[in-house]
Design an enzyme around this catalytic site. Structure first.
Site, PDB file in Angstrom:
ATOM      1  N   HIS A 172       8.848   7.043   8.032  1.00  0.00           N
ATOM      2  CA  HIS A 172       9.284   7.321   6.479  1.00  0.00           C
ATOM      3  C   HIS A 172      10.907   7.399   6.925  1.00  0.00           C
ATOM      4  CE1 HIS A 172       5.983   6.681   3.916  1.00  0.00           C
ATOM      5  NE2 HIS A 172       5.308   7.110   4.956  1.00  0.00           N
ATOM      6  N   CYS A 201       4.334   9.274  -0.069  1.00  0.00           N
ATOM      7  CA  CYS A 201       2.980   9.664   0.041  1.00  0.00           C
ATOM      8  C   CYS A 201       2.594  10.613  -1.028  1.00  0.00           C
ATOM      9  CB  CYS A 201       2.822  10.419   1.552  1.00  0.00           C
ATOM     10  SG  CYS A 201       0.917  10.878   1.318  1.00  0.00           S
ATOM     11  N   HIS A 240       5.276   4.349  12.695  1.00  0.00           N
ATOM     12  CA  HIS A 240       5.449   4.420  11.214  1.00  0.00           C
ATOM     13  C   HIS A 240       6.198   5.679  10.763  1.00  0.00           C
ATOM     14  CE1 HIS A 240       3.066   4.234   7.327  1.00  0.00           C
ATOM     15  NE2 HIS A 240       3.709   5.450   7.135  1.00  0.00           N
ATOM     16  N   ARG A 283       0.846  -1.186   0.074  1.00  0.00           N
ATOM     17  CA  ARG A 283      -0.089  -0.082   0.043  1.00  0.00           C
ATOM     18  C   ARG A 283       0.920   1.216   0.121  1.00  0.00           C
ATOM     19  NH1 ARG A 283      -0.560   4.840   2.460  1.00  0.00           N
ATOM     20  NH2 ARG A 283      -0.177   3.827   4.523  1.00  0.00           N
ATOM     21  N   ASP A 284       1.398   1.500   1.062  1.00  0.00           N
ATOM     22  CA  ASP A 284       2.473   2.784   1.280  1.00  0.00           C
ATOM     23  C   ASP A 284       3.481   2.567   0.161  1.00  0.00           C
ATOM     24  OD1 ASP A 284       3.047   5.136   2.061  1.00  0.00           O
ATOM     25  OD2 ASP A 284       3.257   4.674   4.238  1.00  0.00           O
ATOM     26  N   ASN A 325       8.864   4.161   3.419  1.00  0.00           N
ATOM     27  CA  ASN A 325       9.094   3.761   4.846  1.00  0.00           C
ATOM     28  C   ASN A 325      10.478   3.251   5.039  1.00  0.00           C
ATOM     29  OD1 ASN A 325       6.014   3.003   3.985  1.00  0.00           O
ATOM     30  ND2 ASN A 325       5.972   3.829   6.228  1.00  0.00           N
TER      31      ASN A 325
HETATM   32  P1  HMG Z   1     -13.480  14.467  -1.665  1.00  0.00           P
HETATM   33  O1  HMG Z   1     -13.228  14.647  -3.276  1.00  0.00           O
HETATM   34  O2  HMG Z   1     -13.474  15.288  -0.732  1.00  0.00           O
HETATM   35  O3  HMG Z   1     -14.636  13.315  -1.738  1.00  0.00           O
HETATM   36  O4  HMG Z   1     -12.176  13.368  -1.470  1.00  0.00           O
HETATM   37  P2  HMG Z   1     -16.083  13.517  -2.079  1.00  0.00           P
HETATM   38  O5  HMG Z   1     -16.791  12.618  -0.976  1.00  0.00           O
HETATM   39  O6  HMG Z   1     -16.630  14.571  -2.187  1.00  0.00           O
HETATM   40  O7  HMG Z   1     -15.929  12.637  -3.458  1.00  0.00           O
HETATM   41  C1  HMG Z   1     -15.602  12.926  -4.554  1.00  0.00           C
HETATM   42  C2  HMG Z   1     -15.494  11.495  -5.369  1.00  0.00           C
HETATM   43  O8  HMG Z   1     -14.675  10.648  -5.111  1.00  0.00           O
HETATM   44  C3  HMG Z   1     -16.802  11.056  -5.595  1.00  0.00           C
HETATM   45  O9  HMG Z   1     -16.719  10.630  -7.165  1.00  0.00           O
HETATM   46  C4  HMG Z   1     -16.813   9.917  -4.775  1.00  0.00           C
HETATM   47  O10 HMG Z   1     -17.785   8.939  -5.251  1.00  0.00           O
HETATM   48  C5  HMG Z   1     -15.456   9.352  -5.094  1.00  0.00           C
HETATM   49  P3  HMG Z   1     -17.319  11.367  -8.355  1.00  0.00           P
HETATM   50  O11 HMG Z   1     -18.770  11.579  -8.143  1.00  0.00           O
HETATM   51  O12 HMG Z   1     -16.563  12.575  -8.538  1.00  0.00           O
HETATM   52  O13 HMG Z   1     -17.088  10.326  -9.742  1.00  0.00           O
HETATM   53  N1  HMG Z   1     -15.120   8.828  -3.640  1.00  0.00           N
HETATM   54  C6  HMG Z   1     -14.466   7.662  -3.620  1.00  0.00           C
HETATM   55  N2  HMG Z   1     -14.228   6.656  -4.445  1.00  0.00           N
HETATM   56  C7  HMG Z   1     -13.782   5.498  -4.121  1.00  0.00           C
HETATM   57  N3  HMG Z   1     -13.483   5.202  -2.771  1.00  0.00           N
HETATM   58  C8  HMG Z   1     -13.766   6.058  -1.925  1.00  0.00           C
HETATM   59  C9  HMG Z   1     -14.113   7.231  -2.267  1.00  0.00           C
HETATM   60  N4  HMG Z   1     -14.563   8.422  -1.526  1.00  0.00           N
HETATM   61  C10 HMG Z   1     -15.116   9.336  -2.399  1.00  0.00           C
HETATM   62  N5  HMG Z   1     -13.557   5.751  -0.590  1.00  0.00           N
HETATM   63  C11 HMG Z   1     -11.176  11.610  -0.240  1.00  0.00           C
HETATM   64  C12 HMG Z   1     -12.090  12.542  -0.046  1.00  0.00           C
HETATM   65  C13 HMG Z   1     -10.717  11.094   1.170  1.00  0.00           C
HETATM   66  C14 HMG Z   1     -12.067  10.402  -0.856  1.00  0.00           C
HETATM   67  C15 HMG Z   1     -10.077  11.991  -1.037  1.00  0.00           C
HETATM   68  O14 HMG Z   1      -9.413  13.074  -0.570  1.00  0.00           O
HETATM   69  C16 HMG Z   1      -8.926  10.561  -1.185  1.00  0.00           C
HETATM   70  O15 HMG Z   1      -9.462   9.669  -1.568  1.00  0.00           O
HETATM   71  N6  HMG Z   1      -7.797  10.873  -0.754  1.00  0.00           N
HETATM   72  C17 HMG Z   1      -6.788   9.931  -0.538  1.00  0.00           C
HETATM   73  C18 HMG Z   1      -5.721  10.187   0.195  1.00  0.00           C
HETATM   74  C19 HMG Z   1      -4.756   8.962   0.136  1.00  0.00           C
HETATM   75  O16 HMG Z   1      -4.946   7.956  -0.328  1.00  0.00           O
HETATM   76  N7  HMG Z   1      -3.402   9.250   0.612  1.00  0.00           N
HETATM   77  C20 HMG Z   1      -2.427   8.337   0.863  1.00  0.00           C
HETATM   78  C21 HMG Z   1      -2.657   7.510   2.034  1.00  0.00           C
HETATM   79  S1  HMG Z   1      -2.326   8.138   3.196  1.00  0.00           S
HETATM   80  C22 HMG Z   1      -0.806   8.076   3.436  1.00  0.00           C
HETATM   81  O17 HMG Z   1      -0.062   7.537   2.868  1.00  0.00           O
HETATM   82  C23 HMG Z   1      -0.192   8.318   5.282  1.00  0.00           C
HETATM   83  C24 HMG Z   1       0.018   6.892   5.867  1.00  0.00           C
HETATM   84  O18 HMG Z   1       0.959   6.190   5.218  1.00  0.00           O
HETATM   85  C25 HMG Z   1       0.687   7.368   7.091  1.00  0.00           C
HETATM   86  C26 HMG Z   1       1.823   8.284   6.890  1.00  0.00           C
HETATM   87  O19 HMG Z   1       2.949   8.019   6.621  1.00  0.00           O
HETATM   88  O20 HMG Z   1       1.824   9.732   7.376  1.00  0.00           O
HETATM   89  C27 HMG Z   1      -1.044   6.294   6.265  1.00  0.00           C
HETATM   90 MG    MG Z   2       3.068   6.524   5.256  1.00  0.00          MG
END
Ligand code: HMG
Ligand code: MG
Length: 311
Positions: free
Chosen positions: A209, A240, A207, A15-16, A249
């Site tokens: 990086h 990210c 966690h 994933r990450d 990571n």
């Molecule tokens: P948004 O645009 O505010 O959401 O995004 P929305 O509810 O207004 O929906 C917009 C569109 O997205 C719609 O589709 C929804 O259906 C779709 P449209 O009508 O435009 O065709 N949608 C989805 N589709 C599939 N699955 C879903 C989903 N939700 C809405 N779950 C949202 C808000 C959170 C969805 C968006 O900002 C997003 O997906 N962000 C992803 C962020 C991400 O994955 N970042 C990387 C992971 S975090 C990380 O790496 C950190 C970590 O490792 C720890 C660290 O190191 O810090 C964990």
């Molecule tokens: Mg991370």
């Protein structure tokens, strides 16, 4: 504080590690990666994200990945779920654990999940309630606990505040995440101790990086305060998409080498992970970022060159 004699490693490479890859990694490569990690003995693998495919296109095939992997009883396959839509996708795909992910920094929360910290908690509430109802494990990740790429300094108080909110949601485990790898050991211990005042020490994880090369030191510092769960990514893959310049990571191979060398058990076969790191690095055309991985692969190649040829 005595060091733990067993550490749980959560392998986050699938994933990450892969989410930030520019070219689409074929589904079969993701499946092969997870199967190899399963065989290496991990008890927890972060396998997929159910997020918007417009935001993170690389993770769009999460359902297919989860459907095709060979699961081992005793291994939990986790998935990121930012909202109810993500939760429903993860449950349909058979995730054993769902991960809500927030931030200790308002700026990062906006960039990563398009809402404030308070709004994110409100979105997580139904996810947490649904996880409890289904009896699925619930984990929370707190990004930018040691610094933010947009706002810089993040206070210990801000981290503790989110830990408390995640605890109130009923999380089984909480990750203190150094998204951009800026933390150093003293501050890591301060944050971990403060988090442990609000949440069970044995269910807090680190966690890290490795952007600034501090991750192993930060793991050792965390061990010293009793943390016994760490996230790592095979071959040090990753970054990210919403933290530009942040590298992967800490490499799983490097963490295993250190822990095993200290007599701390993980139940994971280091050599198998090194081979997996070699596989995925070659499959996606990336240099292997694990120092231990590179060292052992070089040593094995030298040993096989030196072996007499079979006739
Ligand atoms: P948004 O645009 O505010 O959401 O995004 P929305 O509810 O207004 O929906 C917009 C569109 O997205 C719609 O589709 C929804 O259906 C779709 P449209 O009508 O435009 O065709 N949608 C989805 N589709 C599939 N699955 C879903 C989903 N939700 C809405 N779950 C949202 C808000 C959170 C969805 C968006 O900002 C997003 O997906 N962000 C992803 C962020 C991400 O994955 N970042 C990387 C992971 S975090 C990380 O790496 C950190 C970590 O490792 C720890 C660290 O190191 O810090 C964990
Ligand atoms: Mg991370």
């Amino acid at each position: 504080m005595t060091m733990p004699n067993y550490v749980k490693i959560v392998e986050v490479g699938p994933r990450d590690g892969l989410q930030n890859e520019k070219g689409m990694v074929p589904t079969e490569v993701k499946v092969a990666l997870i199967n190899q990690l399963t065989d290496a003995g991990f008890v927890n693998i972060e396998a997929a994200s159910f997020v918007s495919p417009k935001w993170v296109p690389q993770m769009a095939d999460g359902a297919e990945v989860m459907a095709r992997i060979q699961r081992r009883p005793g291994t939990l396959y986790s998935a990121l779920t930012p909202n109810m839509k993500g939760f429903e996708g993860a449950i349909a795909a058979g995730a054993d654990e769902v991960v809500i992910f927030g931030a200790a920094s308002e700026a990062f929360s906006q960039k990563n999940i398009n809402c404030s910290i308070a709004e994110s908690i409100a979105r997580f509430e139904p996810v947490a309630a649904a996880a409890k109802e289904k009896g699925v494990r619930l984990r929370a990740s707190i990004s930018c606990a040691l610094g933010c790429p947009y706002q810089g300094e993040v206070s210990v108080h801000a981290v503790v505040d989110v830990v408390r909110r995640m605890r109130e949601l009923g999380c089984d485990e909480i990750d203190i995440a150094d998204t951009i790898g800026v933390g150093t050991p003293g501050r890591v211990q301060e944050v971990m101790r403060a988090a442990a005042a609000e949440f069970a020490l044995d269910r807090l994880s680190g966690h890290f990086h490795d952007t600034y090369g501090q991750a192993l030191s930060n793991i050792l510092a965390s061990l010293e305060v009793g943390i016994s769960i760490f996230h790592a990514s095979v071959a040090g893959l990753g970054g990210c998409p919403y933290a530009k310049g942040a590298t992967g990571n800490v490499a799983t191979e490097d963490v295993l080498y250190m822990l095993h060398g200290m007599g701390i058990h993980t139940g994971i076969d280091l050599e198998a992970v090194v081979r997996t790191g070699d596989y995925i690095s070659q499959a996606i055309g990336r240099a292997n970022s694990s120092r231990v991985g590179r060292a052992l692969l070089t040593k094995w190649a030298a040993a096989s060159d030196a072996a007499p040829a079979c006739i």
